[in-house]
Structures are given as C-alpha cells and as structure tokens.
Design an enzyme around this catalytic site. Structure first.
Site, PDB file in Angstrom:
ATOM      1  N   ASN A 124       0.809  -1.218   0.000  1.00  0.00           N
ATOM      2  CA  ASN A 124       0.000   0.000   0.000  1.00  0.00           C
ATOM      3  C   ASN A 124       0.839   1.264   0.000  1.00  0.00           C
ATOM      4  O   ASN A 124       0.377   2.320  -0.417  1.00  0.00           O
ATOM      5  CB  ASN A 124      -0.903   0.008   1.249  1.00  0.00           C
ATOM      6  CG  ASN A 124      -1.601   1.338   1.462  1.00  0.00           C
ATOM      7  OD1 ASN A 124      -2.444   1.724   0.654  1.00  0.00           O
ATOM      8  ND2 ASN A 124      -1.236   2.055   2.525  1.00  0.00           N
ATOM      9  N   GLN A 176      -8.353   5.258   2.114  1.00  0.00           N
ATOM     10  CA  GLN A 176      -7.674   4.609   0.986  1.00  0.00           C
ATOM     11  C   GLN A 176      -6.788   5.547   0.166  1.00  0.00           C
ATOM     12  O   GLN A 176      -5.963   5.075  -0.621  1.00  0.00           O
ATOM     13  CB  GLN A 176      -8.727   3.916   0.107  1.00  0.00           C
ATOM     14  CG  GLN A 176      -9.422   2.808   0.910  1.00  0.00           C
ATOM     15  CD  GLN A 176     -10.457   2.026   0.156  1.00  0.00           C
ATOM     16  OE1 GLN A 176     -11.116   2.565  -0.745  1.00  0.00           O
ATOM     17  NE2 GLN A 176     -10.625   0.761   0.525  1.00  0.00           N
ATOM     18  N   ASP A 185       1.669   6.984   0.252  1.00  0.00           N
ATOM     19  CA  ASP A 185       0.578   6.114  -0.196  1.00  0.00           C
ATOM     20  C   ASP A 185       0.573   5.938  -1.716  1.00  0.00           C
ATOM     21  O   ASP A 185       0.385   6.888  -2.475  1.00  0.00           O
ATOM     22  CB  ASP A 185      -0.755   6.726   0.265  1.00  0.00           C
ATOM     23  CG  ASP A 185      -1.865   5.696   0.277  1.00  0.00           C
ATOM     24  OD1 ASP A 185      -1.740   4.703   1.021  1.00  0.00           O
ATOM     25  OD2 ASP A 185      -2.856   5.874  -0.474  1.00  0.00           O
ATOM     26  N   ASP A 215      -0.405  -6.665   3.475  1.00  0.00           N
ATOM     27  CA  ASP A 215      -0.424  -5.680   4.549  1.00  0.00           C
ATOM     28  C   ASP A 215      -1.303  -4.488   4.172  1.00  0.00           C
ATOM     29  O   ASP A 215      -1.342  -4.067   3.016  1.00  0.00           O
ATOM     30  CB  ASP A 215       1.026  -5.209   4.762  1.00  0.00           C
ATOM     31  CG  ASP A 215       1.162  -4.191   5.856  1.00  0.00           C
ATOM     32  OD1 ASP A 215       1.032  -4.564   7.030  1.00  0.00           O
ATOM     33  OD2 ASP A 215       1.389  -2.999   5.533  1.00  0.00           O
ATOM     34  N   GLU A 241      -5.187  -8.069   5.094  1.00  0.00           N
ATOM     35  CA  GLU A 241      -5.315  -7.470   6.403  1.00  0.00           C
ATOM     36  C   GLU A 241      -6.349  -6.356   6.342  1.00  0.00           C
ATOM     37  O   GLU A 241      -6.076  -5.266   5.845  1.00  0.00           O
ATOM     38  CB  GLU A 241      -3.963  -6.916   6.869  1.00  0.00           C
ATOM     39  CG  GLU A 241      -3.955  -6.629   8.357  1.00  0.00           C
ATOM     40  CD  GLU A 241      -3.464  -5.260   8.692  1.00  0.00           C
ATOM     41  OE1 GLU A 241      -3.462  -4.390   7.805  1.00  0.00           O
ATOM     42  OE2 GLU A 241      -3.097  -5.062   9.849  1.00  0.00           O
TER      43      GLU A 241
HETATM   44  C1  LM2 Z   1       0.078  -2.864   9.014  1.00  0.00           C
HETATM   45  N1  LM2 Z   1      -0.979  -3.422   8.626  1.00  0.00           N
HETATM   46  O1  LM2 Z   1      -1.889  -2.774   7.945  1.00  0.00           O
HETATM   47  C2  LM2 Z   1       1.059  -3.573   9.835  1.00  0.00           C
HETATM   48  O2  LM2 Z   1       0.511  -4.791  10.327  1.00  0.00           O
HETATM   49  C3  LM2 Z   1       1.519  -2.640  10.918  1.00  0.00           C
HETATM   50  O3  LM2 Z   1       2.407  -3.302  11.782  1.00  0.00           O
HETATM   51  C4  LM2 Z   1       2.161  -1.437  10.259  1.00  0.00           C
HETATM   52  O4  LM2 Z   1       2.499  -0.433  11.227  1.00  0.00           O
HETATM   53  C5  LM2 Z   1       1.214  -0.751   9.300  1.00  0.00           C
HETATM   54  N2  LM2 Z   1       0.250  -1.576   8.692  1.00  0.00           N
HETATM   55  C6  LM2 Z   1       2.018  -0.123   8.172  1.00  0.00           C
HETATM   56  O5  LM2 Z   1       2.547  -1.151   7.344  1.00  0.00           O
HETATM   57  C7  LM2 Z   1       3.815  -0.521  11.733  1.00  0.00           C
HETATM   58  C8  LM2 Z   1       3.865   0.102  13.114  1.00  0.00           C
HETATM   59  C9  LM2 Z   1       3.861   1.612  13.066  1.00  0.00           C
HETATM   60  C10 LM2 Z   1       4.972   2.117  12.153  1.00  0.00           C
HETATM   61  C11 LM2 Z   1       4.675   1.539  10.774  1.00  0.00           C
HETATM   62  C12 LM2 Z   1       5.695   1.963   9.743  1.00  0.00           C
HETATM   63  O6  LM2 Z   1       2.739  -0.357  13.877  1.00  0.00           O
HETATM   64  O7  LM2 Z   1       4.110   2.112  14.391  1.00  0.00           O
HETATM   65  O8  LM2 Z   1       4.960   3.524  12.119  1.00  0.00           O
HETATM   66  O9  LM2 Z   1       4.726   0.096  10.843  1.00  0.00           O
HETATM   67  O10 LM2 Z   1       6.982   1.553  10.097  1.00  0.00           O
HETATM   68  C13 LM2 Z   1       6.185   4.166  12.478  1.00  0.00           C
HETATM   69  C14 LM2 Z   1       5.978   5.108  13.668  1.00  0.00           C
HETATM   70  C15 LM2 Z   1       4.999   6.212  13.266  1.00  0.00           C
HETATM   71  C16 LM2 Z   1       5.533   6.968  12.042  1.00  0.00           C
HETATM   72  C17 LM2 Z   1       5.770   5.950  10.912  1.00  0.00           C
HETATM   73  C18 LM2 Z   1       6.385   6.614   9.690  1.00  0.00           C
HETATM   74  O11 LM2 Z   1       5.459   4.370  14.750  1.00  0.00           O
HETATM   75  O12 LM2 Z   1       4.852   7.116  14.341  1.00  0.00           O
HETATM   76  O13 LM2 Z   1       4.511   7.898  11.588  1.00  0.00           O
HETATM   77  O14 LM2 Z   1       6.682   4.919  11.372  1.00  0.00           O
HETATM   78  O15 LM2 Z   1       7.640   7.141   9.980  1.00  0.00           O
HETATM   79  C19 LM2 Z   1       4.874   9.259  11.629  1.00  0.00           C
HETATM   80 CA    CA Z   2      -3.818   3.566  -0.019  1.00  0.00          CA
END
Ligand code: LM2
Ligand code: CA
Length: 482
Positions: A124, A176, A185, A215, A241
């Site tokens: 995505n 979306q 995105d 994902d 998901e």
């Molecule tokens: C998912 N499913 O739809 C995954 O199962 C989930 O684990 C992913 O989030 C999410 N979608 C995006 O693929 C994880 C995690 C986030 C993390 C993202 C990106 O839960 O906390 O975000 O991956 O690595 C992190 C920071 C967030 C920041 C982002 C971008 O926590 O604060 O946003 O990176 O830098 C500003």
């Molecule tokens: Ca999208």
C-alpha cells in the site's frame, strides 16, 4: 452471572508442559484458501532467513505446520525498531533478516520439509520518513521518490488534515487515499503502480513463494487488490489485512472475493471469553458470533500488532491460558489458524535481538524469543488439527461456565477445563473407536509411544479422566497407540 476472574500466575500442567519444551495451495477457483490437510500457519515474526530454514526442517515440518509466514523481505528503512520492515524503500530482497540468496535457500529448505511459505507483502505504501535517507541495502530515497521505482506522480496526496494523513476511519476515501501514519501512499489505481507491485510479487513467486499476507489491505480498494492479483504469474494463497472496525464503511467482507481475510474479532472475542466471560459461550464461536464465513477467515489468538496495541488480547505473557486459547483455536473447525511466534519485548517499538548494525540475530528459543509455536501444547495440537480436518463438531458438553468438551466427529476429542478447580471423576463421550490414545496436551506422540498420560476409550466411545484446573485433555486418531 458473569464472573470477572482474576488470573493468579498459577502453574497449570499446560504451562509446565510448555516450560519443559525443548496441503498444498491448489490452483484457486475465485478464492485461494489454504487447501489440503496441513493448513496451520506458523508466523515466525522477524526471524531471519537461516533460522526460518532450520525451523522448517527441525520443527514446522515434523510437527505438521503447513505454512510459515515470514516478515517483509524487501529492503526497508534503517533503524532497530521492528516496524522498519513496514517501510519499503526498494523491492530488493535484502533486509535485516537476510540476503536474496538466504531467502531463496530458506524457501527451498522449507519446501523440502513440506512447509509452504507466505510472505508479508507491503504494497500500500513506501516509507514514512520526512527527510528520506538510505535504505538497509544502500538505496537512496525520499518520502515520495524511489529512484528507478516510483516518482512523485505514483503517490496520493489527499490534501486533508494538513499533512495528507488518515484521521477519519469513517471516511472511505480518506482511508484509501490518505497516508497511514505518514507512509507514502501508492496510487494503486494506476497501471504503472500495479505493474510494479505485481513485478515484486512475481519475483517472490519466482523464488518459490506460495502466498502473501497483503499488509494494510483496508487502505487499498478491493478492486485494486483484485487487479494486482490478476497480474500474478501463478495462483497464490492470499490473506488480506482488513481490520474490522465497528461502524466503519470499509468492511472485511468487501475483500473476500480476492482471498482470505484476517478476522480480527476472533482473537478479541476469544480473549474476552477466557478473561471475563464463559467458555460455554464458545459453542457457536465463529460465524455464530458474526465473524466472516469460515472458508475465507484467517484467525489467530494474537498477531504482531494486536500483541502490542490491543490491550485485551491473550499473548505469550498469559502463558498457560494462552496455550489453552491456541488449543481451542486449533481444535475448533472455524477459519484457517495462524500460530504467532514472538520475540520477547517490553517496549512497543523494540526490535528483535540484533547485532550492532541492526542485523537480526539467529533465533534462540526461550531466550529472547518466545517460540510459542514450539510450546508442546500448541505444537501437538497442530497434529490434532491435521488429524481432524473436515470433521464436524459433535458431543458438545459444557457445565454452563468454564468447562467444555467436544468431539471432531470420529477423529478427535478435547475437553478444556478453565475453572479454578479440578473436574474429577467424570466420564466423557468421544464417539471415537475404542483404543489407547496419547493425551497430546500433556504428552507427545512419536514412534508409537506417548511421553505423557494415555487415555483409554472403551467400546462405547467413553473414557474417564480427571482434568486439573486451567488444563485440558485432547486425543485424536493420529496419536493412537498400537
Ligand atoms: C500494518 N498493517 O496494515 C502492519 O501490520 C503494521 O504493523 C504497520 O504499522 C502498518 N500496517 C504499516 O505497514 C507498523 C507500526 C507503526 C509504524 C509503521 C511503519 O505499527 O508504528 O509507524 O509500521 O513503520 C512508524 C511510527 C509512526 C511513524 C511511521 C512513519 O510508529 O509514528 O509515523 O513509522 O515514519 C509518523
Ligand atoms: Ca492507499
């Protein structure tokens, strides 16, 4: 009367057993669901490729797991948090978990062990770093520029909320076409983006991969997923998901035409039942609770997100009760079960055990890694699932509260006693052929012998046994003594 029961850290037999531990994807019709007799998926979250390969040979194959799900294999942003894997910067198969060559030999090794491979595919979005940088394998990138792959025109800029971010989950367009936590995105409606994503997935298929967890599927219209799926070079198992959210316009059901969908309500409801309601309520668990149709439903007690972010779900930290919840999931004929396998963590962002360069270390079970898929109760119940595939439920029994029992008609039987007291002096009607069976909750069946208690079923299909508090007994045809 609902009892909200406190859970003292009692050591049940199930826990003790845990501590002692040392199908094929057929060409799908419209929907690719795991087929064949071995459908259970082990999610080896954040394991490196050499460790996955050796686990397939040593444990997953022998224990009857049909699939292993691995974490995203593509190049990702740098950092030690686990979630760097969810920020792709290129589609090179080169990550903290290993090289392309290691990935390929892992797939081959798992296949040799009879285990198929599902890849967590991040399609995505790309990265979420404001200032860009250099990825794990050396590719340079900006938030909206990935040289040779995507440029500015390949992304959505929804222009809402001041920063293109998703805020309102009740707005289909926003979910979306805006950014999920600032992740760039992709315009999945565009022909170019679709072809690029399909090229990545087809590259994985060329390495022998059998399926994908897509994902963030909710953040792509189901039609976009369908269009990408249509470009796959061969049929693959798909699980999407799509987290059910009460009152949200985008529903899991919209995606079932593409393949399986994660049923997030399952783990939440199961945790509530175990923590504060009654196991007796499980009698119609699944569709009877408004969950997705069984044949498209992918279920789990917890996954890598819910074990961090959904306070209520059961996780490895719940020890014996977690093992019992997994035993129920594996015994109950609803959906396709995934067994979670975690590393030990306290901080939400903490990455897996790694070296000084954030390269993931090889797995050491029970030291830094929980290896729930090896807990004897869980691993042995995979054999129960395989032995009972296709059999319905009969002989349901419950005491109105926390003691239940049921047969998988003609093939297996389980009783779970989650009362705070032992249930002694009862007999159970299994309907199974007379014989001596290994209780696979407390013993492992191998080479015709059982390392634990043997249950004797009489000519009328009954056995007598005592079930301790927070414990279970399970028997099946494939663990019957000669
Ligand atoms: C998912 N499913 O739809 C995954 O199962 C989930 O684990 C992913 O989030 C999410 N979608 C995006 O693929 C994880 C995690 C986030 C993390 C993202 C990106 O839960 O906390 O975000 O991956 O690595 C992190 C920071 C967030 C920041 C982002 C971008 O926590 O604060 O946003 O990176 O830098 C500003
Ligand atoms: Ca999208």
């Amino acid at each position: 009367m609902h009892r909200r029961r406190l859970r003292p850290a009692v050591l049940t037999l199930a826990v003790i057993a845990s501590l002692l531990a040392s199908g094929t994807v057929t060409a799908p019709p419209a929907v690719a669901a795991p087929a064949g007799g071995k459908k259970v998926i082990a999610n080896l979250f954040e394991w490196n490729w050499p460790s996955v390969a050796s686990e397939c040979a040593s444990t997953l194959g022998p224990k009857g797991y049909g699939y292993v799900q691995v974490s995203p294999p593509q190049e990702h942003v740098r950092g030690n948090q686990w979630w760097v894997a969810y920020q792709p910067v290129s589609y090179r198969i080169e990550s903290r978990k290993g090289t392309r060559a290691q990935f390929e030999s892992m797939v081959d090794g798992c296949h040799a062990a009879g285990v198929k491979v599902i890849v967590d595919a991040v399609v995505n979005h790309m990265s979420g770093q404001a200032n860009g940088g250099t990825g794990w394998a050396g590719s340079s990138y900006q938030h909206h520029a990935y040289p040779g792959i995507y440029q500015g025109q390949d992304f959505h800029y929804c222009g809402r909320n001041g920063n293109n971010d998703i805020v309102d989950y009740h707005d289909r367009y926003e979910v979306q076409n805006c950014e999920l936590v600032n992740l760039a995105d992709l315009r999945t409606e565009s022909d170019y983006v679709r072809s690029r994503l399909a090229a990545y997935l087809n590259d994985l298929l060329s390495l022998g991969v059998d399926g994908f967890r897509l994902d963030a599927s909710k953040h792509m219209p189901a039609a976009d997923v369908a269009a990408i799926r249509a470009r796959l070079s061969r049929p693959a198992y798909l699980v999407q998901e799509v987290i059910h959210g009460a009152g949200e316009p985008i529903t899991p059901t919209e995606y079932t035409g593409n393949g399986d969908v994660h049923e997030f309500r399952y783990g939440k409801d199961l945790a509530r039942v175990f923590r504060s309601e009654r196991l007796a309520y499980l009698r119609n668990f699944g569709e009877g609770w408004g969950h997705l149709p069984s044949n498209v439903s992918s279920v789990f007690v917890d996954n890598h997100d819910t074990q961090r972010d959904d306070g209520g779900v059961l996780t490895y930290r719940d020890r014996g009760i977690y093992a019992l919840a997994n035993a129920f999931m594996l015994a109950w004929p609803y959906g396709s079960p995934t067994v979670m396998s975690s590393y030990t963590f306290s901080g939400r962002d903490a990455g897996p055990p790694s070296d000084g360069n954030n390269k993931t270390l090889s797995t050491t079970c029970y030291s830094g890694w929980e290896c729930e898929h090896r807990w004897p109760v869980i691993a042995n119940m995979v054999g129960f699932r395989n032995a009972t595939e296709g059999a319905g439920v009969s002989n349901w029994y419950d005491n109105g509260y926390q003691h239940i029992a049921f047969s998988r008609t003609g093939r297996g039987f389980i009783t779970i006693n989650d009362e705070d007291f032992a249930v002694n002096g009862r007999s159970y009607h299994t309907g199974l052929p007379a014989g001596r069976y290994c209780d696979v909750i407390h013993g492992t069946f191998a080479g015709g012998t059982c390392t634990g208690p043997v249950i004797t079923v009489d000519a009328n299909g009954w056995f007598a046994a005592n079930v301790p508090a927070h414990d279970a007994i399970a028997i099946h045809l494939s663990a019957r003594l000669p």
